[in-house]
Motif scaffolding. Structure first.
Motif, PDB file in Angstrom:
ATOM      1  N   SER B  35       0.834  -1.204   0.000  1.00  0.00           N
ATOM      2  CA  SER B  35       0.000   0.000   0.000  1.00  0.00           C
ATOM      3  C   SER B  35       0.867   1.252   0.000  1.00  0.00           C
ATOM      4  O   SER B  35       0.446   2.302  -0.503  1.00  0.00           O
ATOM      5  CB  SER B  35      -0.950   0.006   1.205  1.00  0.00           C
ATOM      6  N   TYR B  38       1.318   1.841  -3.455  1.00  0.00           N
ATOM      7  CA  TYR B  38       0.017   2.239  -4.001  1.00  0.00           C
ATOM      8  C   TYR B  38      -0.241   3.732  -3.805  1.00  0.00           C
ATOM      9  O   TYR B  38      -0.755   4.413  -4.692  1.00  0.00           O
ATOM     10  CB  TYR B  38      -1.066   1.412  -3.320  1.00  0.00           C
ATOM     11  N   ARG B 142      -7.609  -0.959  -3.032  1.00  0.00           N
ATOM     12  CA  ARG B 142      -6.775  -1.651  -4.024  1.00  0.00           C
ATOM     13  C   ARG B 142      -7.548  -2.737  -4.767  1.00  0.00           C
ATOM     14  O   ARG B 142      -7.174  -3.121  -5.876  1.00  0.00           O
ATOM     15  CB  ARG B 142      -5.531  -2.235  -3.349  1.00  0.00           C
TER      16      ARG B 142
END
Lengths: 372, 372
Positions: B35, B38, B142
């Motif tokens: 993440s 991300y 996600r």
């Protein structure tokens, strides 16, 4: 008693001495713990329960793999517990009649939420999650290699040396000219030589990328062994245990600051290896290397080394942190890997694996800085 | 606003809505959390702080890598905080003037001992570690790919298809005859095509080893594509995102139970893919496949599929567990991978990546069972 049983026996004795009834080990996705393999030989996802009285049970995801590879008293499929670690815990507590109030050791890495769940689901027992948990005891045990492990390291070191010779020959002959060629040569050869895998992503960084400690991606289609400095950092896994070596390839006569970096890394490496002996603080070795570099105005951006074993990074650390109080003892296998890096000039690192023995050390692998 | 900023903005709005002042993300050895990539594009070890007002700071191990690759408001080297996550937390609380009593979100995976340490080192703030933490919100975000991610999947799927065509041709031509040859062909080719790496260890299991779900080691010098069933399970990573496909190669005319296994896997695959559409519970698809197999006396020893993305296993799951309440929606990319295995006859598995769109689905990759 085989090596696995001996290790479990040692762990159980430690549990008993510390008033713990039972310890859990977990090797699961996102929370790997090769101690499960260390105690049983099983290389896949599993739970392992070891009781203070020496009983043990392995709870594998893949029962076929466990039946083929594990050496343990009892194997029960994870599906028998509805794939729940709490279900398995409750069943083992009942099966082994762990008395009410008994202290149960959880791994140091146990997430906060899992800890709370154990406490709620098994309210009659006392869960302990501490820096001194059995998972840490296992790491300390793993730091000191036993006879079975030393035999494996004799083998994996020999294979690693052979491969380094072949790589040097291949680069010199012009057969290995890109990062990918070098990295895949290793992948292919290790399997021909009965190794399982690499111990970590091979770092092959040619002159355009060797300035980084850990190149990203770890290898690419860029050239390797061209004019300048190329770094190759790799490890081979044999029966679970990894080697860890770094070669540097130098093309062209190094001059000025680049020549100084190479000679300093050599000096740091030699002085560090010479210090390796029982009773020496690993931090003192790292401080010595720091001083060697600092005197000439250089800084090393990473630790000097680390233990190797079932993981590429194990105990003992070899770095300058104040928290590092490790004293070397016979059976430790550590890397010594001084390196210096420059955004313009590239990087140079030399790394070998060193076994501590009574009275001194043995350098297990024979990497070097190769002048092309 | 770029994709990374948009994602951070969404996360910050969620923090605000839930009365949280600040969230921490950690991508560290032993506790990976993509993440961080991300939200910032940074692919290496780092901490990431996101505040409810939208401010963010990345704290990377490798400052050079972060400067080259991260897209974020502010970058501060981890060494500036003495390499301590608690030191970084205290500094950010002060820098951003998080008020006393402010609620600070910790990742769901935070170890018990770390949680305790945060509470002790920052006694004026309220640390929250829950199943609903920002790390879980990030996983849910996600699961639904945005435009930037869909563009990446269009590319990685195309490359994966090309590679499967090449592999089929290579096996047919007799150029790829061992597990290692197939696996290393993938490693070499992906780098020629600007991919970063494989998404997980390639599983190449020839007829002697295809009975296992996950062969160990994942590939060896054993034959591939010989008489019987060979399985190849691999993924390519392009700009951080992995594909995940499985091909089965069949040499010789399959008969009896082996033929039945192949035809059942095909049927399960086709029915499962046909069900993929918004509003469908992923569990219902898995239950349907379970029923197809059960009717003929077979059991699949693994889940039917899973989301893919920055990790090989992401949300949503596609399995029969009661806890799986996921409903498919546009933007989900899931694998559908039915498989059957027999200790004597070997295994057969077919896997492709399926994108859920309004009104149905698109099969992104085009794996198949190859009759040699």
């Amino acid at each position: 008693m085989d090596a696995f049983a001996r290790r479990r026996h040692t762990l159980a004795a430690d549990l008993k001495a510390r008033g713990l009834a039972l310890a859990l080990f977990e090797d699961t996705e996102g929370r790997r713990d090769p101690s499960v393999r260390y105690f049983t030989g099983h290389p896949g996802d599993a739970l392992l329960f070891i009781a203070a009285d020496g009983r043990s049970v392995l709870v594998p995801w893949d029962i076929n793999m466990a039946n083929a590879m594990a050496t343990v008293d009892l194997i029960i499929a994870y599906t028998d517990f509805g794939r729940s670690v709490y279900g398995a815990m409750k069943a083992i507590i009942e099966r082994w009649a762990i008395p009410t109030g008994g202290r149960i050791d959880l791994p140091t890495a146990t997430p906060y939420l899992n800890y709370i769940e154990f406490v709620e689901q098994c309210p009659d027992h006392d869960f302990v999650c501490a820096e001194t948990s059995a998972s840490q005891k296992a790491l300390a045990m793993r730091a000191v290699k036993d006879e079975a492990e030393l035999a494996i390291y004799a083998m994996v070191s020999r294979i690693t040396d052979e491969l380094m010779d072949d790589i040097e020959a291949g680069v010199r002959a012009g057969d290995l000219t890109t990062e990918t060629e070098v990295a895949l040569f290793i992948e292919r050869e290790l399997r021909e030589r009965d190794c399982e895998s690499t111990g970590f992503d091979t770092i092959a960084a040619g002159p355009t990328r060797s300035f980084g400690i850990h190149a990203f991606p770890s290898y690419s289609s860029a050239g390797f062994g061209d004019e300048g400095l190329s770094i190759l950092d790799f490890g081979l896994v044999y029966q679970g245990y990894t080697s860890d070596v770094t070669m540097t390839f130098v093309r062209g006569k190094p001059e000025g600051r680049r020549a100084e970096m190479i000679s300093l890394v050599y000096r740091a490496y030699n002085e560090a290896v010479a210090m390796c002996a029982p009773g020496v603080k690993s931090r003192d070795i790292a401080l010595r290397v720091e001083a060697i570099f600092k005197e000439k105005g250089f800084v090393m951006p990473h630790g000097l080394g680390h233990g190797v074993g079932l993981e590429a990074h194990e105990m003992p650390p070899v770095n300058t942190r104040e928290s590092n109080t490790w004293v070397l003892e016979p059976g430790h296998i550590i890397t010594i890997e001084p390196g210096l890096y420059d955004l313009e000039l590239g990087g140079v690192r030399l790394e070998n694996d060193v076994l501590i023995i009574e009275g001194g050390h043995v350098v297990l692998t024979h990497s070097r800085i190769v002048q092309l």
